[in-house]
Design a protein around this motif. Structure first.
Motif, PDB file in Angstrom:
ATOM      1  N   ILE A  37      11.063  -9.064  11.723  1.00 48.28           N
ATOM      2  CA  ILE A  37      11.516  -8.998  10.325  1.00 48.28           C
ATOM      3  C   ILE A  37      11.884  -7.550  10.042  1.00 48.28           C
ATOM      4  N   LEU A  38      13.185  -7.282   9.913  1.00 47.35           N
ATOM      5  CA  LEU A  38      13.625  -5.884   9.787  1.00 47.35           C
ATOM      6  C   LEU A  38      13.804  -5.434   8.340  1.00 47.35           C
ATOM      7  N   HIS A  39      13.856  -6.368   7.411  1.00 49.93           N
ATOM      8  CA  HIS A  39      14.020  -5.972   6.005  1.00 49.93           C
ATOM      9  C   HIS A  39      13.490  -7.078   5.105  1.00 49.93           C
ATOM     10  N   ALA A  40      13.405  -6.755   3.807  1.00 49.11           N
ATOM     11  CA  ALA A  40      12.916  -7.728   2.836  1.00 49.11           C
ATOM     12  C   ALA A  40      13.832  -8.962   2.825  1.00 49.11           C
ATOM     13  N   PHE A  41      13.311 -10.077   2.305  1.00 47.81           N
ATOM     14  CA  PHE A  41      14.091 -11.317   2.241  1.00 47.81           C
ATOM     15  C   PHE A  41      15.046 -11.340   1.043  1.00 47.81           C
ATOM     16  N   GLY A  42      14.980 -10.287   0.220  1.00 53.46           N
ATOM     17  CA  GLY A  42      15.891 -10.236  -0.911  1.00 53.46           C
ATOM     18  C   GLY A  42      15.361  -9.300  -1.975  1.00 53.46           C
ATOM     19  N   HIS A  43      16.045  -9.320  -3.126  1.00 52.24           N
ATOM     20  CA  HIS A  43      15.743  -8.344  -4.184  1.00 52.24           C
ATOM     21  C   HIS A  43      16.490  -8.723  -5.448  1.00 52.24           C
ATOM     22  N   GLY A  44      16.032  -8.183  -6.581  1.00 56.90           N
ATOM     23  CA  GLY A  44      16.764  -8.348  -7.826  1.00 56.90           C
ATOM     24  C   GLY A  44      18.107  -7.635  -7.761  1.00 56.90           C
ATOM     25  N   VAL A  45      19.055  -8.096  -8.569  1.00 56.35           N
ATOM     26  CA  VAL A  45      20.390  -7.497  -8.645  1.00 56.35           C
ATOM     27  C   VAL A  45      20.759  -7.337 -10.123  1.00 56.35           C
ATOM     28  N   GLY A  46      21.305  -6.189 -10.482  1.00 54.60           N
ATOM     29  CA  GLY A  46      21.716  -5.966 -11.876  1.00 54.60           C
ATOM     30  C   GLY A  46      22.639  -4.774 -11.943  1.00 54.60           C
ATOM     31  N   ILE A  47      22.293  -3.792 -12.778  1.00 52.48           N
ATOM     32  CA  ILE A  47      23.071  -2.544 -12.814  1.00 52.48           C
ATOM     33  C   ILE A  47      22.867  -1.833 -11.478  1.00 52.48           C
ATOM     34  N   ASP A  48      21.634  -1.855 -10.985  1.00 49.93           N
ATOM     35  CA  ASP A  48      21.356  -1.360  -9.637  1.00 49.93           C
ATOM     36  C   ASP A  48      21.575  -2.498  -8.643  1.00 49.93           C
ATOM     37  N   ILE A  49      21.999  -2.133  -7.449  1.00 44.96           N
ATOM     38  CA  ILE A  49      22.168  -3.173  -6.432  1.00 44.96           C
ATOM     39  C   ILE A  49      20.802  -3.661  -5.928  1.00 44.96           C
ATOM     40  N   HIS A  50      19.831  -2.774  -5.878  1.00 47.77           N
ATOM     41  CA  HIS A  50      18.463  -3.189  -5.507  1.00 47.77           C
ATOM     42  C   HIS A  50      17.541  -2.982  -6.692  1.00 47.77           C
ATOM     43  N   GLU A  51      17.129  -4.075  -7.305  1.00 45.38           N
ATOM     44  CA  GLU A  51      16.225  -3.997  -8.445  1.00 45.38           C
ATOM     45  C   GLU A  51      14.957  -4.761  -8.114  1.00 45.38           C
ATOM     46  N   LYS A  52      14.015  -4.718  -9.029  1.00 49.50           N
ATOM     47  CA  LYS A  52      12.828  -5.548  -8.898  1.00 49.50           C
ATOM     48  C   LYS A  52      13.216  -6.990  -9.156  1.00 49.50           C
ATOM     49  N   PRO A  53      12.538  -8.000  -8.616  1.00 51.29           N
ATOM     50  CA  PRO A  53      11.449  -7.892  -7.656  1.00 51.29           C
ATOM     51  C   PRO A  53      11.991  -7.833  -6.223  1.00 51.29           C
ATOM     52  N   ILE A  54      11.276  -7.131  -5.343  1.00 48.29           N
ATOM     53  CA  ILE A  54      11.619  -7.159  -3.928  1.00 48.29           C
ATOM     54  C   ILE A  54      10.955  -8.408  -3.338  1.00 48.29           C
ATOM     55  N   LEU A  55      11.710  -9.160  -2.542  1.00 47.92           N
ATOM     56  CA  LEU A  55      11.162 -10.400  -1.972  1.00 47.92           C
ATOM     57  C   LEU A  55      10.420 -10.091  -0.668  1.00 47.92           C
ATOM     58  N   ARG A  56       9.161  -9.709  -0.839  1.00 48.73           N
ATOM     59  CA  ARG A  56       8.259  -9.400   0.276  1.00 48.73           C
ATOM     60  C   ARG A  56       6.950 -10.118   0.009  1.00 48.73           C
ATOM     61  N   SER A  57       6.183 -10.364   1.065  1.00 49.06           N
ATOM     62  CA  SER A  57       4.917 -11.080   0.860  1.00 49.06           C
ATOM     63  C   SER A  57       3.897 -10.203   0.138  1.00 49.06           C
ATOM     64  N   LYS A  58       4.161  -8.878   0.102  1.00 45.40           N
ATOM     65  CA  LYS A  58       3.235  -8.005  -0.639  1.00 45.40           C
ATOM     66  C   LYS A  58       3.449  -8.114  -2.150  1.00 45.40           C
ATOM     67  N   GLN A  59       4.560  -8.718  -2.552  1.00 47.90           N
ATOM     68  CA  GLN A  59       4.947  -8.749  -3.967  1.00 47.90           C
ATOM     69  C   GLN A  59       4.307  -9.939  -4.679  1.00 47.90           C
ATOM     70  N   ASP A  60       3.221  -9.654  -5.404  1.00 52.50           N
ATOM     71  CA  ASP A  60       2.530 -10.712  -6.147  1.00 52.50           C
ATOM     72  C   ASP A  60       3.205 -10.814  -7.514  1.00 52.50           C
ATOM     73  N   TYR A  61       4.272 -11.592  -7.591  1.00 51.42           N
ATOM     74  CA  TYR A  61       5.091 -11.586  -8.801  1.00 51.42           C
ATOM     75  C   TYR A  61       5.553 -13.012  -9.129  1.00 51.42           C
ATOM     76  N   ILE A  62       5.326 -13.418 -10.367  1.00 54.64           N
ATOM     77  CA  ILE A  62       5.743 -14.751 -10.818  1.00 54.64           C
ATOM     78  C   ILE A  62       7.163 -14.649 -11.391  1.00 54.64           C
ATOM     79  N   LEU A  63       8.074 -15.368 -10.761  1.00 51.78           N
ATOM     80  CA  LEU A  63       9.480 -15.319 -11.187  1.00 51.78           C
ATOM     81  C   LEU A  63       9.688 -15.983 -12.539  1.00 51.78           C
ATOM     82  N   LYS A  64      10.711 -15.476 -13.241  1.00 46.00           N
ATOM     83  CA  LYS A  64      11.042 -16.051 -14.553  1.00 46.00           C
ATOM     84  C   LYS A  64      12.497 -16.507 -14.574  1.00 46.00           C
TER      85      LYS A  64
END
Lengths: 355, 355
Positions: free
Chosen positions: A280-307
């Motif tokens: 596994i060389l990189h995260a499985f994904g990430h938020g996108v908005g004004i920044d190309i890489h935003e929160k949340p990062i799709l990693r198993s360390k990310q304890d985050y409930i999506l909305k």
């Protein structure tokens, strides 16, 4: 008052902060719509945007009365003016993940306040998009799909990675993009084994796997999109990885819905990678908005409930060092029951003819 | 050992530092040639470059034995590995003008050392260029001159600022540039009054003043260049400002030589601006290198003695709010007796025919 600043003022009030200094340009843009250099001070009595002589005219053209933002040219503000924005020892938030150590010390000296960390307060708010933001990202995704459709019909024998990247940029700008969301990745053959390579003068050859990782910017908002296609033929060695990546993307997008925890969904993917012995060389994904890489990062360390109405790129990839790599990526909007594609290009094996 | 790292080690030794953590990507690139994401640790026993899975293969392809840099994938380094890079309480330099407050706290925790500010140690070294750097910047300047020559022959009636900007980018890339040094500024008519405007859909019209502020990147190094030209005719109102700006640039470039103090030269220019009642909206120039804006900044506050082989952009400008603005800029190399132009396009009144 500008509704986003109103929201921020309520948050600061709950956090017992008398104000906040916002200097990350993406956060400033999110709160004010201004893309000019400068910083925003949420002060007890007013909202202040400080810019300089290069931008003051442009800022004043954009701000309206209803924004309730006062603009200043920094050269017109004295040491005393800065000191009187807050009361001495007021609790004032700052962006600890953006402000440099040098600037932090400068803030302490300039404002004479207690600076407190805000732990991504604005970045977290940016995850869920409003109607206008969704409209802009959807448009950026449409331009990207069209650019991909265009480029796969226009890769000719002997073209280099750089030339293909340039054609994509040209198409995007001619079709309404502000510009690129990020520097395009176009990689042929063995160059695909490095996920973040820069386009080179390598020419396309028969049998090549071709990786695209591209995105457009529209009214300041990004899209993010990756596909692999094949020149003249699909070699057998690519097929297992291709099916695996596609399957992983399908699983993630069906599971990441409103209320889902990123941690659980990604943890299961990591197990499947291990079973197949894929790195596994990189995260499985990430938020996108004004920044190309935003929160949340799709990693198993990310304890985050999506909305609902969050926008995320999902991009599983498989890489074989020195041989080849591939990833498939779409920009999705998080819905009640699953993610919905905003980039819609097909994902069957695409084989192009050269020359 | 890589000669720039050897130089840095000598500096650190004079400063009684046991090492340094370099995380500014421009400084990392300057020291190592690597443009991959990561950070460099100058440790008592070795030089360590830490990157991640996305870049490790590419980094390992580039590093040679003579670099004497050990590369690691961050996922292979444990808490214990980081702690054992330095001795507890070693004095270690960091980049206080780059590292965020959050990262600073993280460094303290990770390395268990005393972190000391290095006050632009590497940025200051980057001011004077070596032979290879001068060669790359000279090439970037040549591409820029050619792009300007090309565009003034190809602006057609009805073209927008955005379209002109795009043609410049295309030309630069087709003529050997890696890409743009920065987003081009192309402004027509009243839009020129804002020094840092973004190209719009405004179309060129007869009588327009046209501002270009453009630059190419070649092998990572920038050029910076501005000209104003005129569509069909030069209106009388523009002439006084044009002559003034040209005269200021000539004075600065004749005075800024090896051993000259930026402060003195620029102070005199400010006096002349005041006498003419012109506002000063931006610095008179800046260093140019891997970054488009490097040290030294040409301001009267800058008490800095110039050295031979520094590369600087000199860009005086005059702006009339809501009406027009103009600046003329060239990239220069500082010599023993004066500055020598690296961008060489002529500065007579250039009047183009539309359509």
């Amino acid at each position: 008052m500008n509704p986003r600043i109103k929201w921020l003022r309520n948050q600061l009030s709950s956090l017992k902060l008398e104000g906040m200094i916002i200097s990350n340009p993406v956060n400033v843009r999110y709160l004010t719509g201004l893309s000019e250099e400068g910083f925003l001070i949420i002060a007890p009595k007013e909202n202040i945007f400080v810019t300089d002589s290069r931008y003051i005219e442009s800022v004043n053209r954009k701000l309206t009365i209803s924004d309730e933002i006062v603009s200043y040219n920094s050269k017109d503000l004295s040491k005393y003016d800065y000191e009187s924005i807050f009361m001495t020892n007021d609790n004032v938030g700052f962006e600890e993940n953006y402000v440099t150590y040098e600037k932090y010390k400068n803030y302490l000296h300039t404002y004479q306040v207690n600076l407190l960390e805000t732990e991504g307060l604005i970045e977290n708010a940016r995850i869920v998009k409003d109607e206008e933001e969704i409209e802009y990202i959807t448009k950026a995704c449409e331009i990207t799909d069209k650019a991909f459709e265009y480029i796969i019909r226009n890769i000719k024998e002997g073209m280099t990675e750089k030339e293909v990247a340039f054609e994509i940029e040209k198409f995007m700008i001619q079709n309404g993009a502000d510009g690129l969301a990020f520097e395009s990745i176009v990689a042929f053959g063995e160059n695909t084994s490095m996920p973040h390579c820069v386009p080179t003068d390598r020419r396309v050859e028969k049998g090549d796997i071709i990786q695209f990782d591209i995105g457009a910017r529209y009214k300041g908002y990004c899209s993010d999109f990756s596909r692999v296609i094949f020149a003249e033929e699909v070699k057998e060695e690519y097929k297992e990885a291709y099916e695996f990546v596609l399957e992983q993307q399908r699983k993630i997008s069906s599971l990441l819905r409103d209320g889902a925890n990123v941690k659980t969904v990604i943890k299961d993917r990591e197990t499947e990678y291990k079973l197949k012995n894929y790195d596994i060389l990189h995260a499985f994904g990430h938020g996108v908005g004004i920044d190309i890489h935003e929160k949340p990062i799709l990693r198993s360390k990310q304890d985050y409930i999506l909305k609902e109405n969050s926008i995320i790129a999902i991009e599983p990839g498989v890489y074989k060092a020195g041989k080849f790599g591939m990833r498939i990526e779409d920009t999705f909007i998080v819905g009640k029951t699953e993610c919905r594609n905003l980039t819609k290009s097909k994902k069957d094996y695409t084989v192009i003819k050269l020359g």
